[in-house]
Design a protein around this motif. Structure first.
Motif, PDB file in Angstrom:
ATOM      1  N   GLN A  28      61.264  15.081  66.376  1.00 25.07           N
ATOM      2  CA  GLN A  28      60.544  15.308  67.631  1.00 25.07           C
ATOM      3  C   GLN A  28      60.665  14.104  68.554  1.00 25.07           C
ATOM      4  O   GLN A  28      60.923  14.255  69.755  1.00 25.07           O
ATOM      5  N   PHE A  29      60.496  12.903  68.005  1.00 22.90           N
ATOM      6  CA  PHE A  29      60.618  11.689  68.811  1.00 22.90           C
ATOM      7  C   PHE A  29      62.039  11.523  69.342  1.00 22.90           C
ATOM      8  O   PHE A  29      62.241  11.112  70.493  1.00 22.90           O
ATOM      9  N   ASP A  32      62.679  14.145  72.099  1.00 19.95           N
ATOM     10  CA  ASP A  32      61.879  13.841  73.287  1.00 19.95           C
ATOM     11  C   ASP A  32      62.458  12.682  74.091  1.00 19.95           C
ATOM     12  O   ASP A  32      62.377  12.668  75.322  1.00 19.95           O
ATOM     13  N   THR A  33      63.050  11.707  73.402  1.00 13.32           N
ATOM     14  CA  THR A  33      63.544  10.512  74.101  1.00 13.32           C
ATOM     15  C   THR A  33      65.013  10.611  74.503  1.00 13.32           C
ATOM     16  O   THR A  33      65.470   9.837  75.347  1.00 13.32           O
ATOM     17  N   GLY A  35      66.947  14.037  74.377  1.00 13.17           N
ATOM     18  CA  GLY A  35      67.372  15.364  74.762  1.00 13.17           C
ATOM     19  C   GLY A  35      68.545  15.894  73.955  1.00 13.17           C
ATOM     20  O   GLY A  35      69.187  16.864  74.344  1.00 13.17           O
ATOM     21  N   THR A 216      65.388   5.537  70.960  1.00 12.31           N
ATOM     22  CA  THR A 216      65.870   6.665  70.162  1.00 12.31           C
ATOM     23  C   THR A 216      66.527   6.180  68.885  1.00 12.31           C
ATOM     24  O   THR A 216      66.391   6.801  67.823  1.00 12.31           O
TER      25      THR A 216
END
Length: 298
Positions: A28-29, A32-33, A35, A216
């Protein structure tokens, strides 16, 4: 009572599931950072893991890289099924949604138990059957009690969903087949290498999010070290000490562990149905390590 070898195997699987349970958080992280697409992330996860393991063995234990040519077909099967599982899983989440894909994944222990009973004569005992039922029903509840009542799943979605437990079970079975002859790290090095090769063709049709933000890489390092190398090493280690069917059922402990992580780290609240589901999964897992009569084979 389980002997020391079995107990070590039980603990290894449970620790592996605790590590696997962090995967969704890292993913998820990362998404989110950056794409990054699900297919691209699956490839870079497998390829990076392969490089780390290969370099580690080359520097520390080069002899562990030697494998018998007769086992290459099993290692290719392990890596290929692992890569295919990642593809099916990512597609399942995208097409059917994470809750449905999670329930479809929970059919894996039944597939492993049946195939292992046919190939290696692993006993398909009443205890295993009850444990499979408990973990499956519990997974349905943890994922959302109305999951199976959802409409709109297409034929393609159904076939993708069928591929999830089949490919998941396949890498368990191939891993069990080669685990007895090699160190767990050796097995995983070849497995992730062949898995990356399976995923490579998809990268020509998948956007690659370059350049990637520095943060990321930090989340990606967590995904590789904790949720991949440590988790898979522990589980592969356990396959050398447990029946494949037992290890696959124990692996379903990941479902309630993920729910606990979501509660404490992401602030998600569990409903009563989800709590009951988590208890059922835990009950199914406990059944396999519960003291049994000496002549029992479960």
């Amino acid at each position: 009572m389980p002997d020391r070898t079995e107990t070590t195997g039980y603990l290894a699987v449970l620790l592996a599931t605790a590590c696997w349970g962090t995967s969704g958080i890292w993913v998820q992280f990362i998404v989110d950072t950056s794409g990054i697409s699900a297919l691209a992330l699956a490839f870079w996860r497998d390829f990076t893991t392969f490089l780390v393991l290969l370099l580690g063995l080359r520097l520390l234990h080069p002899a562990w890289l030697e494998v018998n040519k007769r086992d290459l077909k099993w290692l290719i099967g392990l890596g290929g099924s692992l890569g295919i599982f990642h593809v099916f899983w990512n597609l399942g989440v995208l097409v059917n949604g994470a809750p449905v894909a999670t329930v479809q994944q929970a059919a894996m222990p039944a597939v492993v138990a049946i195939v292992a009973s046919l190939i290696w004569a692993e006993p398909l005992t009443g205890r295993k059957i009850v444990a499979i039922i408990l973990t499956f029903v519990g997974t349905v509840l943890v994922s959302g009690v109305d999951v199976l009542g959802q409409t709109g799943i297409t034929l393609g979605g159904f076939l993708i969903g069928l591929g999830i437990p089949l490919s998941y079970a396949s890498w368990n079975l191939f891993g069990k087949r080669v685990r007895g002859d090699y160190n767990p790290v050796t097995t995983l090095t070849y497995g992730f290498g062949f898995g990356a090769l399976v995923l490579l063709p998809f990268q020509f049709f998948t956007p690659q999010p370059w350049p990637v933000p520095t943060e990321t890489f930090l989340w990606f390092a967590g995904l590789i070290s904790v949720a991949t190398i440590l988790a898979f090493s522990l589980y592969t280690f356990a396959l050398g000490r447990l029946q494949a069917s037992v290890a696959s059922i124990l692996a379903m402990a990941e479902i309630p562990i993920v729910a606990v992580y979501a509660y404490f780290l992401l602030g998600d609240r569990m409903s009563l149905d989800q709590i009951v589901g988590a208890v059922l999964v835990i009950a199914g897992v406990v059944m396999l390590s519960w003291p049994k009569k000496k002549e029992g084979t479960a």
